[in-house]
Motif scaffolding. Structure first.
Motif, short mmCIF file in Angstrom:
data_model
loop_
_atom_site.label_atom_id
_atom_site.label_comp_id
_atom_site.label_asym_id
_atom_site.label_seq_id
_atom_site.Cartn_x
_atom_site.Cartn_y
_atom_site.Cartn_z
N HIS A 131 0.81 -1.22 0.00
CA HIS A 131 0.00 0.00 0.00
C HIS A 131 0.85 1.27 0.00
O HIS A 131 0.30 2.37 -0.07
CB HIS A 131 -0.93 0.01 1.22
N TRP A 132 2.15 1.12 0.08
CA TRP A 132 3.03 2.29 0.04
C TRP A 132 3.12 2.82 -1.40
O TRP A 132 2.92 2.06 -2.37
CB TRP A 132 4.43 1.92 0.49
N PRO A 133 3.45 4.09 -1.58
CA PRO A 133 3.76 4.59 -2.92
C PRO A 133 4.91 3.77 -3.52
O PRO A 133 5.86 3.42 -2.81
CB PRO A 133 4.17 6.04 -2.68
N ARG A 134 4.83 3.48 -4.81
CA ARG A 134 5.82 2.59 -5.42
C ARG A 134 7.25 3.08 -5.24
O ARG A 134 8.15 2.31 -4.92
CB ARG A 134 5.51 2.43 -6.91
N THR A 135 7.47 4.37 -5.46
CA THR A 135 8.84 4.90 -5.36
C THR A 135 9.39 4.72 -3.96
O THR A 135 10.53 4.29 -3.77
CB THR A 135 8.86 6.37 -5.75
N ARG A 136 8.57 5.02 -2.97
CA ARG A 136 9.01 4.88 -1.59
C ARG A 136 9.28 3.42 -1.25
O ARG A 136 10.30 3.11 -0.60
CB ARG A 136 7.94 5.44 -0.67
N ALA A 137 8.39 2.53 -1.69
CA ALA A 137 8.56 1.10 -1.38
C ALA A 137 9.85 0.56 -1.99
O ALA A 137 10.62 -0.14 -1.32
CB ALA A 137 7.36 0.31 -1.89
N TRP A 138 10.11 0.89 -3.24
CA TRP A 138 11.30 0.37 -3.90
C TRP A 138 12.57 0.99 -3.37
O TRP A 138 13.63 0.36 -3.35
CB TRP A 138 11.20 0.53 -5.42
N LEU A 139 12.50 2.23 -2.92
CA LEU A 139 13.67 2.84 -2.31
C LEU A 139 14.04 2.11 -1.02
O LEU A 139 15.22 1.83 -0.76
CB LEU A 139 13.38 4.32 -2.02
N VAL A 140 13.03 1.80 -0.21
CA VAL A 140 13.27 1.07 1.03
C VAL A 140 13.86 -0.31 0.73
O VAL A 140 14.84 -0.74 1.37
CB VAL A 140 11.97 0.95 1.85
N ILE A 141 13.27 -1.01 -0.25
CA ILE A 141 13.78 -2.34 -0.62
C ILE A 141 15.22 -2.24 -1.11
O ILE A 141 16.08 -3.07 -0.76
CB ILE A 141 12.89 -2.97 -1.71
N ALA A 142 15.54 -1.21 -1.90
CA ALA A 142 16.89 -1.06 -2.43
C ALA A 142 17.89 -0.82 -1.29
O ALA A 142 19.00 -1.38 -1.30
CB ALA A 142 16.94 0.09 -3.43
N LEU A 143 17.51 -0.01 -0.32
CA LEU A 143 18.40 0.26 0.80
C LEU A 143 18.63 -1.01 1.63
O LEU A 143 19.77 -1.31 2.03
CB LEU A 143 17.80 1.36 1.67
N ILE A 144 17.54 -1.75 1.88
CA ILE A 144 17.69 -2.99 2.65
C ILE A 144 18.51 -4.01 1.87
O ILE A 144 19.35 -4.73 2.44
CB ILE A 144 16.30 -3.57 3.01
#
Length: 397
Positions: free
Chosen positions: A366-379
């Motif tokens: 349910h997160w905005p796509r850009t925010r979700a993928w940024l978090v995944i990329a950092l992790i």
């Protein structure tokens, strides 16, 4: 219904067009998964080169992978006696991965060790597909993508790329549980049996099949159906699936017992390795020693980690996670937390417990796509660095 079962009758294999459509839907998630794993292996290669080590050796010829390779090349019967008198026997390692290593190396130029890595890489993609299908079925395509990404970026995710049995087991287990969800009882039984030939925790897949079958029969009978009608109707594959499910795990357990001359032969082998189940006493004692000694921070971290995975499981229960996932995930978690032995292995032992990630995946979807993928990329970046540090240090026993 947006899944493999959309055009398939219960207990039957879906047609090829349905499989192709399902694969097309899963393709972005598989590509994202492959990208995360490629990042992990690349960081490992660079880190290993800086330390004068070989990334390939770390993935294929260290720790448990050496034992699997020896089984593939020489069969069972090898053991090592330690200075304290303990005997480590290769009977502790279930046979499906070594069988696949032997078979693939026999028909290709690959060594058994390299074959094990290839099996792990392919199986990890199969597991990612199963996770996508599960998340998609329960919460939609974005949740399926999130579930795959979260599993890929776990701190011990590098194990998914090693010549270990975790990826193979997770693929078989996840598809087996998915087959229970979609009413493919015979396939569920076959996959549960194969999972039971891969790791001792294969009993978790058997439990998912059996408990779900029992509850299904109970509910159908409460609705007025008799047992014969249930087993011959839309659940006609249930009885064969239930009977097939334990054959792999039970077969190996019995074979080792016969070879050792004792009904508890496999448990004795595990005991010689210092493994077994004591209800979590040894693990709890270990955490307490950490908390009461100079390694307080490490003990606190362990305590927080245990609390987190229990909270995730409870969250899944509150969110109404389907019974097969709850039974499977709960059994994997229970076995991991109540096992004694080398406690550094526990994160790896919980790697197949993907249902614990479903609440996080549902929220992330349910997160905005850009925010979700940024978090995944950092992790993913942190996970890749940790995996490289881990394998160049103590590594996963």
């Amino acid at each position: 219904m947006n899944d493999l079962a959309a055009t398939a009758a219960p207990g039957r294999t879906p047609c090829a067009p349905t499989l192709r459509a399902a694969l097309r839907r899963a393709a972005p998630a598989l590509a994202a998964y492959a990208a995360v794993r490629l990042l992990g292996v690349t960081v490992l290669a660079v880190w290993s080169a800086a330390n004068g080590k070989n990334w390939h050796t770390l993935l294929t010829a260290r720790w448990d992978s050496l034992w699997y390779t020896r089984v593939a090349e020489q069969g069972y019967g090898y053991s090592v006696q330690l200075p304290n008198g303990d005997v480590h026997s290769n009977l502790a390692f279930f046979p499906l991965l070594p069988w696949l290593e032997r078979g693939l190396s026999a028909i290709s130029p690959l060594s058994a060790a390299d074959a094990g890595m290839v099996v792990a890489w392919l199986a990890s993609l199969g597991a990612a597909w199963a996770l996508y299908a599960t998340g998609e079925r329960l919460h939609g395509p974005r949740a399926g993508m999130a579930l795959v990404a979260l599993w890929a970026v776990l701190p011990v995710g590098i194990v998914q790329s090693m010549a270990y049995s975790e990826s193979l087991f997770t693929a078989l287990a996840a598809w087996g549980v998915y087959c229970v969800l979609t009413g493919r009882w015979v396939w569920a039984g076959v996959l549960a049996s194969l999972a039971g030939l891969t790791r001792p925790v294969g009993v978790a897949v058997v439990a998912a099949v059996w408990v779900t079958a029992a509850v299904t029969v109970r509910d159908e009978r409460a609705g007025g159906a008799n047992l014969r009608a249930i087993l011959r109707g839309r659940h006609r594959g249930m009885l064969p699936g239930v009977l097939l499910a334990p054959l792999g795990w039970l077969g190996y357990f019995v074979w080792v017992g016969a070879r050792q001359g004792s009904p508890t032969g496999y448990l004795d082998v595990q005991g010689s390795w210092g493994n077994g189940f004591d209800g979590g006493i040894a693990f709890g004692t270990f955490i307490w020693h950490q908390l009461s000694g100079p390694a307080f921070a490490a003990g606190l971290g362990l305590l927080v980690g245990v609390a987190l995975v229990i909270w995730l499981y409870a969250r899944g229960v509150r969110q109404g996670q389907p019974l097969p996932l709850l039974v499977y995930g709960g059994t994997v978690l229970l076995l991991a937390l109540t096992a004694k032995g080398y406690f550094g292995s526990k994160p790896r032992l919980m790697l197949p417990a993907y249902p614990l990630l479903l609440p996080l995946a549902a929220g992330l979807s349910h997160w905005p796509r850009t925010r979700a993928w940024l978090v995944i990329a950092l992790i993913a970046t942190g996970s890749a660095a940790y995996g490289a540090f881990w394998l160049n240090g103590s590594g996963p026993p």
